[in-house]
Design an enzyme around this catalytic site. Structure first.
Site, PDB file in Angstrom:
ATOM      1  N   SER A   1      36.208  29.615  45.176  1.00  0.00           N
ATOM      2  CA  SER A   1      35.518  30.590  46.029  1.00  0.00           C
ATOM      3  C   SER A   1      34.828  29.905  47.196  1.00  0.00           C
ATOM      4  O   SER A   1      34.622  30.516  48.239  1.00  0.00           O
ATOM      5  CB  SER A   1      34.426  31.315  45.244  1.00  0.00           C
ATOM      6  OG  SER A   1      34.972  32.029  44.200  1.00  0.00           O
TER       7      SER A   1
ATOM      8  N   HIS B   1      42.891  32.865  46.976  1.00  0.00           N
ATOM      9  CA  HIS B   1      41.615  33.364  46.480  1.00  0.00           C
ATOM     10  C   HIS B   1      41.736  34.820  46.055  1.00  0.00           C
ATOM     11  O   HIS B   1      41.715  35.740  46.874  1.00  0.00           O
ATOM     12  CB  HIS B   1      40.543  33.196  47.567  1.00  0.00           C
ATOM     13  CG  HIS B   1      39.178  33.500  47.080  1.00  0.00           C
ATOM     14  ND1 HIS B   1      38.292  34.288  47.775  1.00  0.00           N
ATOM     15  CD2 HIS B   1      38.537  33.152  45.946  1.00  0.00           C
ATOM     16  CE1 HIS B   1      37.175  34.393  47.094  1.00  0.00           C
ATOM     17  NE2 HIS B   1      37.289  33.712  45.979  1.00  0.00           N
TER      18      HIS B   1
ATOM     19  N   GLU C   1      42.873  36.235  49.646  1.00  0.00           N
ATOM     20  CA  GLU C   1      42.749  35.367  50.823  1.00  0.00           C
ATOM     21  C   GLU C   1      43.674  34.167  50.613  1.00  0.00           C
ATOM     22  O   GLU C   1      43.622  33.522  49.558  1.00  0.00           O
ATOM     23  CB  GLU C   1      41.297  34.903  50.989  1.00  0.00           C
ATOM     24  CG  GLU C   1      40.361  36.019  51.427  1.00  0.00           C
ATOM     25  CD  GLU C   1      38.896  35.594  51.465  1.00  0.00           C
ATOM     26  OE1 GLU C   1      38.166  36.058  52.350  1.00  0.00           O
ATOM     27  OE2 GLU C   1      38.465  34.801  50.587  1.00  0.00           O
TER      28      GLU C   1
ATOM     29  N   ASN D   1      33.421  36.042  51.041  1.00  0.00           N
ATOM     30  CA  ASN D   1      32.187  35.491  50.488  1.00  0.00           C
ATOM     31  C   ASN D   1      31.243  34.946  51.548  1.00  0.00           C
ATOM     32  O   ASN D   1      30.030  34.893  51.331  1.00  0.00           O
ATOM     33  CB  ASN D   1      32.500  34.420  49.441  1.00  0.00           C
ATOM     34  CG  ASN D   1      32.961  35.065  48.145  1.00  0.00           C
ATOM     35  OD1 ASN D   1      32.611  36.212  47.868  1.00  0.00           O
ATOM     36  ND2 ASN D   1      33.751  34.366  47.372  1.00  0.00           N
TER      37      ASN D   1
HETATM   38  N1  LIG Z   1      34.371  35.131  38.770  1.00  0.00           N
HETATM   39  C1  LIG Z   1      34.677  35.545  39.988  1.00  0.00           C
HETATM   40  O1  LIG Z   1      34.322  36.646  40.406  1.00  0.00           O
HETATM   41  C2  LIG Z   1      35.546  34.690  40.877  1.00  0.00           C
HETATM   42  C3  LIG Z   1      36.207  35.316  41.962  1.00  0.00           C
HETATM   43  C4  LIG Z   1      37.072  34.543  42.756  1.00  0.00           C
HETATM   44  C5  LIG Z   1      37.229  33.195  42.505  1.00  0.00           C
HETATM   45  N2  LIG Z   1      36.561  32.620  41.459  1.00  0.00           N
HETATM   46  C6  LIG Z   1      36.805  31.189  41.221  1.00  0.00           C
HETATM   47  O2  LIG Z   1      37.719  31.101  40.141  1.00  0.00           O
HETATM   48  C7  LIG Z   1      37.447  29.896  39.393  1.00  0.00           C
HETATM   49  C8  LIG Z   1      37.221  30.289  37.931  1.00  0.00           C
HETATM   50  O3  LIG Z   1      36.133  31.179  37.855  1.00  0.00           O
HETATM   51  P1  LIG Z   1      35.893  32.089  36.549  1.00  0.00           P
HETATM   52  O4  LIG Z   1      34.862  33.069  36.928  1.00  0.00           O
HETATM   53  O5  LIG Z   1      37.187  32.552  36.000  1.00  0.00           O
HETATM   54  O6  LIG Z   1      35.252  30.999  35.560  1.00  0.00           O
HETATM   55  P2  LIG Z   1      35.137  31.061  33.952  1.00  0.00           P
HETATM   56  O7  LIG Z   1      33.981  30.215  33.603  1.00  0.00           O
HETATM   57  O8  LIG Z   1      35.208  32.475  33.467  1.00  0.00           O
HETATM   58  O9  LIG Z   1      36.485  30.340  33.484  1.00  0.00           O
HETATM   59  C9  LIG Z   1      36.750  28.995  33.745  1.00  0.00           C
HETATM   60  C10 LIG Z   1      37.629  28.492  32.631  1.00  0.00           C
HETATM   61  O10 LIG Z   1      38.143  27.207  33.007  1.00  0.00           O
HETATM   62  C11 LIG Z   1      38.228  26.448  31.833  1.00  0.00           C
HETATM   63  N3  LIG Z   1      38.418  25.025  32.152  1.00  0.00           N
HETATM   64  C12 LIG Z   1      37.495  24.106  32.499  1.00  0.00           C
HETATM   65  N4  LIG Z   1      38.103  22.914  32.713  1.00  0.00           N
HETATM   66  C13 LIG Z   1      39.433  23.108  32.509  1.00  0.00           C
HETATM   67  C14 LIG Z   1      40.587  22.283  32.571  1.00  0.00           C
HETATM   68  N5  LIG Z   1      40.463  20.986  32.864  1.00  0.00           N
HETATM   69  N6  LIG Z   1      41.808  22.828  32.303  1.00  0.00           N
HETATM   70  C15 LIG Z   1      41.921  24.138  31.990  1.00  0.00           C
HETATM   71  N7  LIG Z   1      40.865  24.972  31.902  1.00  0.00           N
HETATM   72  C16 LIG Z   1      39.635  24.463  32.158  1.00  0.00           C
HETATM   73  C17 LIG Z   1      36.963  26.780  31.067  1.00  0.00           C
HETATM   74  O11 LIG Z   1      37.071  26.432  29.701  1.00  0.00           O
HETATM   75  C18 LIG Z   1      36.871  28.301  31.298  1.00  0.00           C
HETATM   76  O12 LIG Z   1      37.510  29.039  30.277  1.00  0.00           O
HETATM   77  C19 LIG Z   1      36.269  29.229  40.077  1.00  0.00           C
HETATM   78  O13 LIG Z   1      36.745  28.271  40.981  1.00  0.00           O
HETATM   79  C20 LIG Z   1      35.602  30.371  40.812  1.00  0.00           C
HETATM   80  O14 LIG Z   1      34.895  29.930  41.942  1.00  0.00           O
HETATM   81  C21 LIG Z   1      35.734  33.335  40.642  1.00  0.00           C
END
Ligand SMILES: NC(=O)c1ccc[n+]([C@@H]2O[C@H](COP(=O)([O-])OP(=O)(O)OC[C@H]3O[C@@H](n4cnc5c(N)ncnc54)[C@H](O)[C@@H]3O)[C@@H](O)[C@H]2O)c1
Length: 283
Positions: free
Chosen positions: A117, A138, A150, A189
Site C-alpha cells: 500500500s 494494488h 492500481e 491512499n
Molecule cells: N488490508 C488492507 O486493506 C490492504 C489493502 C491493500 C493492500 N494491502 C497490503 O497488502 C499486504 C497484506 O496486507 P493484509 O492486510 O492482507 O495483511 P495480513 O496481516 O492480513 O496478512 C499478511 C499475511 O502474510 C503472512 N506472511 C508473512 N510473511 C510471509 C512470508 N514470508 N510468506 C508468506 N506469507 C507471509 C502472514 O502470516 C499473514 O497471514 C500489505 O502489504 C498491505 O499493505 C492491505
C-alpha cells in the site's frame, strides 16, 4: 498466465486468491503456517457461500473455484508460477527478502507483483535481478467487491510488464488505473490516509464524539462510511504504518499521527480484526 501464486493468506492474500480462482486461474496461496493457509481458505469459502446465498453463484461452482486453489507453506511450490502476487505484511525487510528468494526460484519470464500500500516498488525491486519485471498491483479490501486496481510502475518496470499487468487486471473484470510514477500511497491512499489521520486528530483533540465525527462525514460530505469506522475496518496498525511512511518520506508535519493513534496501536487496538479500535467489536 497459467499459474499464479499469491504470497500471504491474510485479508488481501485470501481475497486476491479468491478472485483469481473465480477468474479461472490455478492459484497457489502460500503462508508461513498451515493454520494460516487454512484460515485463508475458510475466508474464501465463506465469501463464496455469501454469493450462493445472494443467488450469484451455484454450489457446484463454489466447489470448482475452491479446487483451483492450492494451499502451501513451501515457497518451492511457486517455482513454475507465471505471476506471483505478494501480499504479506507491510514490512520492507520482509518483502525484500521474499523478492530475493522469488528471484532465485522463479523463471525469468515470471512477473513479480507486490500489493504493497505504501512501500517503494523500486526498493523492493532492488532486491532482485529482474527489476524490469517487478510491478505494483494494488488491490483494495474487500478484493471481491472493489473494482479498482492500481497498477504501479516502479522506476525500472518495463512498458511490457506494465502492459501485461494492466491487461491481466482488465481480464479479471477489474478497472486498472496506471500510476506512472511511484510515490507513497499511489493515488487512493495518498488522498485517503491523510484524511483518516485528520479524523483521528479531530477525535484526539476532543472536538466531538466518534459517532458524531462519522455521522458528520457521512451526512455532511456524502461519504459512504465514517472515517473512524473505516479506519477500524482497514486496521489501525496497517494505517499507522502507512502514515509513518508518508511522514518519513515527505518530511511534512501534515502527516504526523496523533499520540492517541500511537497509543492505540501499541495497546493492540487495531480495529475490527483485534476486536477493539475506535469502536468495540467484542460484544
Ligand atoms: N488490508 C488492507 O486493506 C490492504 C489493502 C491493500 C493492500 N494491502 C497490503 O497488502 C499486504 C497484506 O496486507 P493484509 O492486510 O492482507 O495483511 P495480513 O496481516 O492480513 O496478512 C499478511 C499475511 O502474510 C503472512 N506472511 C508473512 N510473511 C510471509 C512470508 N514470508 N510468506 C508468506 N506469507 C507471509 C502472514 O502470516 C499473514 O497471514 C500489505 O502489504 C498491505 O499493505 C492491505
Amino acid at each position: 498466465m497459467n499459474k499464479i501464486a499469491v504470497l500471504g493468506a491474510g485479508i488481501m492474500g485470501a481475497g486476491i486468491a479468491q478472485i483469481l480462482a473465480q477468474g479461472g486461474y490455478s492459484v497457489i496461496m502460500r503462508d508461513l503456517q498451515m493454520t494460516l493457509v487454512k484460515d485463508g481458505l475458510q475466508t474464501i469459502e465463506e465469501n463464496l457461500e455469501k454469493e450462493i446465498e445472494k443467488g450469484i453463484l451455484h454450489n457446484e461452482e463454489k466447489e470448482i473455484i475452491m479446487q483451483r486453489i492450492q494451499g502451501s507453506t513451501d515457497l518451492a511450490d511457486l517455482h513454475d508460477a507465471d505471476l506471483v502476487i505478494e501480499a504479506v505484511v507491510e514490512n520492507m525487510a520482509i518483502k525484500k527478502q521474499i523478492f530475493a528468494e522469488l528471484d532465485n526460484l522463479c523463471p525469468y519470464h515470471t512477473i513479480l507483483a507486490t500489493n504493497t500500500s505504501s512501500l517503494s516498488i523500486a526498493e523492493i525491486a532492488s532486491s532482485t535481478r529482474r527489476r524490469d519485471r517487478i510491478v505494483g498491483l494494488h488491490f483494495f479490501n474487500p478484493v471481491y467487491k472493489v473494482k479498482l486496481v492500481e497498477v504501479i510502475k516502479g522506476i525500472d518496470t518495463s512498458p511490457e510488464t506494465l502492459e501485461t499487468a494492466r491487461d491481466f487486471v482488465q481480464n479479471l473484470g477489474k478497472y486498472p488505473v496506471v500510476v506512472s510514477r511511484e510515490s507513497p500511497g499511489f493515488i487512493v491512499n495518498r488522498i485517503l490516509i491523510p484524511y483518516l489521520n485528520e479524523a483521528i486528530w479531530v477525535y484526539g483533540e476532543g472536538l466531538a464524539e466518534k459517532e458524531d465525527i462519522d455521522l458528520a462525514m457521512k451526512l455532511g460530505a456524502g461519504m459512504p462510511r465514517g472515517p473512524l469506522e473505516l479506519a477500524d475496518s482497514i486496521g489501525l496498525d496497517h494505517l499507522y504504518a502507512s502514515i509513518q511512511v508518508f511522514y518519513e518520506e515527505f518530511r511534512d508535519p501534515k502527516y504526523r499521527p496523533h499520540t492517541l493513534f500511537s497509543t492505540m496501536v501499541r495497546a493492540g487496538y487495531w480495529g475490527k480484526k483485534s476486536g477493539r479500535g475506535f469502536y468495540n467489536y467484542r460484544d
